[in-house]
Design an enzyme around this catalytic site. Structure first.
Site, PDB file in Angstrom:
ATOM      1  N   GLU A   7       2.676  -0.908   7.920  1.00  0.00           N
ATOM      2  CA  GLU A   7       2.532  -1.976   6.920  1.00  0.00           C
ATOM      3  C   GLU A   7       3.740  -2.911   6.974  1.00  0.00           C
ATOM      4  O   GLU A   7       3.601  -4.130   6.821  1.00  0.00           O
ATOM      5  CB  GLU A   7       2.383  -1.385   5.509  1.00  0.00           C
ATOM      6  CG  GLU A   7       2.126  -2.472   4.467  1.00  0.00           C
ATOM      7  CD  GLU A   7       1.912  -1.920   3.064  1.00  0.00           C
ATOM      8  OE1 GLU A   7       2.160  -0.717   2.842  1.00  0.00           O
ATOM      9  OE2 GLU A   7       1.505  -2.713   2.185  1.00  0.00           O
ATOM     10  N   HIS A  67      -1.234   8.600  -5.040  1.00  0.00           N
ATOM     11  CA  HIS A  67      -2.242   7.750  -4.401  1.00  0.00           C
ATOM     12  C   HIS A  67      -3.589   7.967  -5.090  1.00  0.00           C
ATOM     13  O   HIS A  67      -4.202   9.020  -4.957  1.00  0.00           O
ATOM     14  CB  HIS A  67      -2.318   8.096  -2.914  1.00  0.00           C
ATOM     15  CG  HIS A  67      -3.138   7.142  -2.110  1.00  0.00           C
ATOM     16  ND1 HIS A  67      -3.911   6.145  -2.671  1.00  0.00           N
ATOM     17  CD2 HIS A  67      -3.297   7.028  -0.768  1.00  0.00           C
ATOM     18  CE1 HIS A  67      -4.519   5.473  -1.720  1.00  0.00           C
ATOM     19  NE2 HIS A  67      -4.167   5.982  -0.558  1.00  0.00           N
ATOM     20  N   LYS A  73       3.198   3.710  -5.656  1.00  0.00           N
ATOM     21  CA  LYS A  73       2.661   5.064  -5.445  1.00  0.00           C
ATOM     22  C   LYS A  73       3.771   6.105  -5.515  1.00  0.00           C
ATOM     23  O   LYS A  73       3.497   7.298  -5.639  1.00  0.00           O
ATOM     24  CB  LYS A  73       1.931   5.153  -4.101  1.00  0.00           C
ATOM     25  CG  LYS A  73       0.594   4.413  -4.080  1.00  0.00           C
ATOM     26  CD  LYS A  73      -0.166   4.677  -2.794  1.00  0.00           C
ATOM     27  CE  LYS A  73      -1.468   3.896  -2.742  1.00  0.00           C
ATOM     28  NZ  LYS A  73      -1.276   2.476  -2.408  1.00  0.00           N
ATOM     29  N   HIS A  83       0.857  -1.193   0.000  1.00  0.00           N
ATOM     30  CA  HIS A  83       0.000   0.000   0.000  1.00  0.00           C
ATOM     31  C   HIS A  83       0.897   1.249   0.000  1.00  0.00           C
ATOM     32  O   HIS A  83       0.671   2.164  -0.771  1.00  0.00           O
ATOM     33  CB  HIS A  83      -0.926  -0.028   1.218  1.00  0.00           C
ATOM     34  CG  HIS A  83      -1.978   1.023   1.186  1.00  0.00           C
ATOM     35  ND1 HIS A  83      -2.872   1.140   0.147  1.00  0.00           N
ATOM     36  CD2 HIS A  83      -2.276   2.030   2.066  1.00  0.00           C
ATOM     37  CE1 HIS A  83      -3.678   2.176   0.375  1.00  0.00           C
ATOM     38  NE2 HIS A  83      -3.338   2.726   1.529  1.00  0.00           N
ATOM     39  N   PHE A  94      -8.970   4.482   5.070  1.00  0.00           N
ATOM     40  CA  PHE A  94      -9.536   5.170   6.228  1.00  0.00           C
ATOM     41  C   PHE A  94     -10.819   4.450   6.637  1.00  0.00           C
ATOM     42  O   PHE A  94     -11.629   4.063   5.786  1.00  0.00           O
ATOM     43  CB  PHE A  94      -9.892   6.623   5.889  1.00  0.00           C
ATOM     44  CG  PHE A  94      -8.690   7.538   5.779  1.00  0.00           C
ATOM     45  CD1 PHE A  94      -7.469   7.213   6.327  1.00  0.00           C
ATOM     46  CD2 PHE A  94      -8.817   8.758   5.118  1.00  0.00           C
ATOM     47  CE1 PHE A  94      -6.381   8.071   6.226  1.00  0.00           C
ATOM     48  CE2 PHE A  94      -7.739   9.619   5.011  1.00  0.00           C
ATOM     49  CZ  PHE A  94      -6.516   9.283   5.565  1.00  0.00           C
TER      50      PHE A  94
END
Lengths: 82, 416
Positions: free
Chosen positions: B318, B344, B339, B307, B404
């Protein structure tokens, strides 16, 4: 001075073209908005609001239902702006 | 060894890929950018930039208006336009399969929905009155709008769905689509995510959370996962869509198979609205479930598209989660933080990164992680940097996405 029938037709054709991509030459007085030009009710409302702004008229929702052809709309706008 | 225990009628494979991203208007140019280490991040030029502490983002490389005719773009939110472009590419890439519409599904996720439509319609309302608000405003702003757009395009009648789980939405869409096929609801499903939120309000909100990088003077160096100098994520936009079907269906029609959706894990943290669980327990469970449901072992994982958003807290959490999930096998998996190049893409991130994971396995090459100059002391992963990394034959590729709200999604892919 109020716009002529031809000027209203051309202006309306531009609005229809901008909203739907239909060539301006196809927007002729005898054409039905729904049956010939395949314009749905949502696009029709956008066209009406844009026409109100362009020609300085007010087209109440109840009257929109009576405008089945391009010619009907041109005549309505001409009368309303006279 | 990683072997499926399912029949060919239960195994779900990927036969088509489509994307429009900050690196390119299609999958080929995006993949080329990911291997070359190209950045899609730019300085914003909009008037409203002066209102914000952040003036960088990663817009799509190809504007949808260059691809779609004007009447179509006027009736679709930008997020719907991205989804349509990516879905058309994916469907054509899959060979435009002949499928009964009632066996055809669509799952297109979005994190925020038609936010630019909503905000510009509100501006219109205030400045010009209610009658000037477009009749298509609601269909354009609703989060399921892009899924409906694609469903209409493909004549999909097995179900059109929109999972919403913030930044894991795109991955959740692929997991949901795989479940639709495994449970027998559909034969072929187009699945992915889309997002178009580069607008002053979402940027102001993310900036207020201090989630965004403010490295405004160096846009291309701003997204730097795992680097000591990272200071937040860079907002990107775009869409990714994959075409899924059973292995049996794909073989019967002679389709090219890029990978199998071997497993998936979806969990939730119930820890905090916006912060990751500091030990990454929920994320670890998602990865473990993805590996387990693939019929594999942690030691089978050869590659992880992390991620890795470039936030100070998230990247380390992570790292801990991966190590908790895979244990000593962590050292056998190389990790890419793409990313660093795309920014993102929020609700599209999981889908675009799933495509990167699939192509990494297909080409046996892991993309680079750019801007990693001084690795954080708390990062223990084998991060691919400098040059793309050759992957060994076989094994699993994991794609992590967290959102989120405490959402964790891990997808496991393998070549067939």
């Amino acid at each position: 001075m109020a716009a002529s029938e031809q000027e209203i037709l051309e202006g309306l054709a531009e609005i229809v073209n901008e909203e739907t991509g239909i060539p301006t030459g196809d927007v002729q007085p005898d054409k039905s908005f729904t049956d010939d030009l395949d314009i749905d009710s949502l696009s029709m409302m956008t066209i009406v609001v844009n026409a109100e702004e362009k020609f300085g008229v007010r087209i109440p929702d109840d009257d929109v239902k009576g405008l089945s052809t391009v010619g009907d709309a041109v005549a309505y706008i001409q009368k309303a702006s006279a | 060894m990683t072997e499926s225990r399912l029949t060919d009628a239960q195994r779900v494979v990927v036969t088509g890929l489509g994307a429009t991203t900050p690196l390119g208007g299609d999958v080929a140019s995006t993949w080329e950018g990911l291997l070359a280490g190209r950045s899609g991040v730019k300085a914003l030029t909009e008037d409203w930039v002066d209102l914000l502490p952040v003036s960088i983002a990663a817009p799509v490389a190809v504007e949808p208006s260059e691809v779609l005719p004007v009447p179509q773009t006027k009736r679709m939110d930008r997020s719907g336009q991205f989804a349509l472009i990516a879905a058309r590419e994916a469907w054509a890439h899959a060979g435009a399969p002949e499928v009964d519409p009632e066996r055809k599904g669509v799952v297109i996720a979005s994190g925020i929905g038609g936010v630019t439509t909503l905000l510009s319609a509100y501006d219109t309302l205030k400045e010009r009155g209610a009658r000037r608000v477009l009749p298509m405003t609601v269909p354009m702003l609703m989060p399921n709008g892009p899924a409906a757009v694609v469903g209409l395009e493909l004549t999909a009648r097995a179900g059109v769905h929109t999972p919403v789980s913030a930044c894991s939405s795109g991955a959740e869409a692929i997991a949901y689509a795989a479940d639709m096929i495994r449970s027998g609801r559909a034969d072929v499903v187009a699945a992915g995510g889309t997002e178009a939120a580069i607008h002053v309000l979402p940027l102001a909100g993310f900036a207020a959370m201090q989630a965004l990088s403010t490295r405004n003077d160096e846009p291309q160096r701003a997204s730097r996962p795992y680097d000591k100098g990272r200071d937040g994520f860079v907002l990107g936009e775009g869409a990714g869509v994959v075409v899924l079907e059973t292995l049996e269906h794909a073989r019967a029609r002679g389709a090219t198979i890029y990978a199998e959706v071997a497993g998936q894990g979806i969990t939730s943290d119930a820890h905090h609205m916006a912060q990751p669980d500091p030990v990454g327990a929920g994320a670890a469970r998602a990865m473990q479930e993805a590996v387990r449901s693939a019929g594999a072992e942690p030691g089978d994982v050869v590659h992880i598209n992390a991620h890795a958003t470039s936030t100070p807290v998230g990247d380390v959490a992570e790292d801990k989660a991966i190590r908790a999930a895979l244990g000593d096998a962590t050292d056998g998996a190389c990790v890419s933080g793409t990313k660093s190049m795309t920014g993102h893409l929020l609700g599209a991130a999981g889908a675009v990164e799933a495509i990167a994971t699939i192509l990494a396995l297909h080409h046996r090459t892991a993309p680079v992680t750019t801007n990693l100059e001084d690795i954080d002391d708390d990062v223990t992963l084998d991060v691919v940097r400098g040059e793309p990394r050759e992957l060994p034959e076989g094994g699993l590729g994991l794609n992590n996405s967290f959102g989120f709200g405490g959402h964790n999604v891990a997808l496991a892919f393998r070549t067939v």
